[in-house]
Design a protein around this motif. Structure first.
Motif, short mmCIF file in Angstrom:
data_model
loop_
_atom_site.label_atom_id
_atom_site.label_comp_id
_atom_site.label_asym_id
_atom_site.label_seq_id
_atom_site.Cartn_x
_atom_site.Cartn_y
_atom_site.Cartn_z
N ALA A 1 15.55 -28.78 -59.57
CA ALA A 1 14.60 -28.63 -60.68
C ALA A 1 13.18 -28.95 -60.22
O ALA A 1 12.23 -28.26 -60.59
CB ALA A 1 15.01 -29.53 -61.84
N ARG A 2 13.04 -29.97 -59.40
CA ARG A 2 11.71 -30.32 -58.87
C ARG A 2 11.15 -29.18 -58.03
O ARG A 2 9.96 -28.86 -58.11
CB ARG A 2 11.80 -31.59 -58.02
CG ARG A 2 11.94 -32.84 -58.82
CD ARG A 2 12.02 -34.06 -57.92
NE ARG A 2 12.13 -35.27 -58.70
CZ ARG A 2 12.68 -36.37 -58.28
NH1 ARG A 2 13.19 -36.44 -57.07
NH2 ARG A 2 12.74 -37.43 -59.05
N GLU A 3 11.99 -28.57 -57.20
CA GLU A 3 11.55 -27.46 -56.37
C GLU A 3 11.13 -26.26 -57.23
O GLU A 3 10.12 -25.62 -56.95
CB GLU A 3 12.65 -27.04 -55.39
CG GLU A 3 12.89 -28.06 -54.29
CD GLU A 3 14.10 -27.74 -53.44
OE1 GLU A 3 14.66 -26.62 -53.56
OE2 GLU A 3 14.50 -28.61 -52.65
N GLN A 4 11.91 -25.98 -58.27
CA GLN A 4 11.57 -24.86 -59.16
C GLN A 4 10.24 -25.12 -59.85
O GLN A 4 9.42 -24.21 -59.98
CB GLN A 4 12.67 -24.65 -60.20
CG GLN A 4 13.92 -24.04 -59.64
CD GLN A 4 15.01 -23.89 -60.71
OE1 GLN A 4 14.86 -24.33 -61.83
NE2 GLN A 4 16.09 -23.26 -60.32
N ILE A 5 10.02 -26.34 -60.28
CA ILE A 5 8.76 -26.67 -60.95
C ILE A 5 7.59 -26.53 -59.99
O ILE A 5 6.56 -25.97 -60.35
CB ILE A 5 8.82 -28.09 -61.55
CG1 ILE A 5 9.78 -28.10 -62.73
CG2 ILE A 5 7.44 -28.59 -61.97
CD1 ILE A 5 10.11 -29.48 -63.25
N ASN B 1 7.33 -24.58 -57.55
CA ASN B 1 7.13 -23.18 -57.19
C ASN B 1 6.65 -22.32 -58.35
O ASN B 1 6.39 -21.13 -58.17
CB ASN B 1 8.42 -22.59 -56.62
CG ASN B 1 8.78 -23.18 -55.28
OD1 ASN B 1 7.93 -23.62 -54.53
ND2 ASN B 1 10.06 -23.21 -54.97
N MET B 2 6.54 -22.90 -59.53
CA MET B 2 6.13 -22.12 -60.69
C MET B 2 4.66 -21.72 -60.57
O MET B 2 3.82 -22.54 -60.18
CB MET B 2 6.32 -22.93 -61.98
CG MET B 2 7.76 -23.13 -62.36
SD MET B 2 7.93 -24.11 -63.85
CE MET B 2 7.45 -22.90 -65.06
N PRO B 3 4.36 -20.46 -60.91
CA PRO B 3 2.96 -20.03 -60.88
C PRO B 3 2.16 -20.79 -61.94
O PRO B 3 2.65 -21.04 -63.03
CB PRO B 3 3.03 -18.55 -61.24
CG PRO B 3 4.45 -18.16 -61.05
CD PRO B 3 5.27 -19.39 -61.24
N GLY B 4 0.95 -21.17 -61.60
CA GLY B 4 0.08 -21.85 -62.55
C GLY B 4 0.17 -23.35 -62.51
O GLY B 4 -0.64 -24.03 -63.13
N VAL B 5 1.14 -23.90 -61.80
CA VAL B 5 1.29 -25.35 -61.72
C VAL B 5 0.08 -25.96 -61.02
O VAL B 5 -0.34 -27.08 -61.34
CB VAL B 5 2.60 -25.74 -61.00
CG1 VAL B 5 2.66 -27.22 -60.70
CG2 VAL B 5 3.79 -25.33 -61.84
N ASP B 6 -0.50 -25.21 -60.11
CA ASP B 6 -1.65 -25.72 -59.36
C ASP B 6 -2.95 -25.64 -60.16
O ASP B 6 -3.97 -26.16 -59.74
CB ASP B 6 -1.80 -24.97 -58.04
CG ASP B 6 -1.89 -23.46 -58.23
OD1 ASP B 6 -1.53 -22.97 -59.31
OD2 ASP B 6 -2.32 -22.77 -57.29
N SER B 7 -2.93 -25.00 -61.34
CA SER B 7 -4.12 -24.92 -62.18
C SER B 7 -4.27 -26.19 -63.01
O SER B 7 -3.29 -26.73 -63.50
CB SER B 7 -4.02 -23.73 -63.14
OG SER B 7 -3.90 -22.52 -62.43
N SER B 8 -5.51 -26.61 -63.16
CA SER B 8 -5.77 -27.80 -63.98
C SER B 8 -5.65 -27.43 -65.46
O SER B 8 -5.71 -26.25 -65.82
CB SER B 8 -7.18 -28.32 -63.69
OG SER B 8 -8.14 -27.42 -64.23
N PRO B 9 -5.48 -28.42 -66.31
CA PRO B 9 -5.42 -28.12 -67.75
C PRO B 9 -6.66 -27.38 -68.25
O PRO B 9 -6.57 -26.50 -69.09
CB PRO B 9 -5.30 -29.50 -68.40
CG PRO B 9 -4.62 -30.33 -67.36
CD PRO B 9 -5.17 -29.82 -66.05
#
Length: 112
Positions: A62-66, A68-76
């Motif tokens: 689950a941590r790996e999937q999270i 790898n999700m697109p947009g996770v690197d974007s700030s709020p």
């Protein structure tokens, strides 16, 4: 349970909302594993360690999937700006659609 995953993607300077169906193999439910662990503990079974290892693996997946999700690197703040841009695009397209509908260019013949 199957559900859609929606994320934002940038293409040629614009931001697009993309929806992808969640794969059946992406089941992230931890509850069945926790239930199995509790059952093993109630029975004083030696399988508790095996069940705990399964839970640990599932959490790591689950941590790996999270990550790898697109947009996770974007700030709020970036996500809010992207959302505002998308909402403005929808508003503009709805206005254009209403404008074109009012032109009566799309006379649909009635079925007889």
């Amino acid at each position: 349970m199957m559900c859609d995953v929606i994320y934002l993607r940038r293409e040629a300077g614009s931001v697009m909302a993309v929806s992808q169906p969640k794969q059946a193999s992406d089941d992230c439910s931890l509850l069945p594993l926790v239930h199995d662990i509790i059952k093993c503990m109630d029975k004083d079974s030696q399988d508790v360690h095996q069940e705990l290892a399964k839970l640990k693996i599932k959490i790591q997946e689950a941590r790996e999937q999270i990550s790898n999700m697109p947009g996770v690197d974007s700030s709020p703040l970036e996500q809010q700006l992207q959302l505002a841009t998308l909402r403005e695009q929808v508003r503009t397209k709805n206005q254009l659609l209403q404008k074109y509908k009012s032109l009566c260019m799309f006379d649909v013949p009635k079925a007889s």
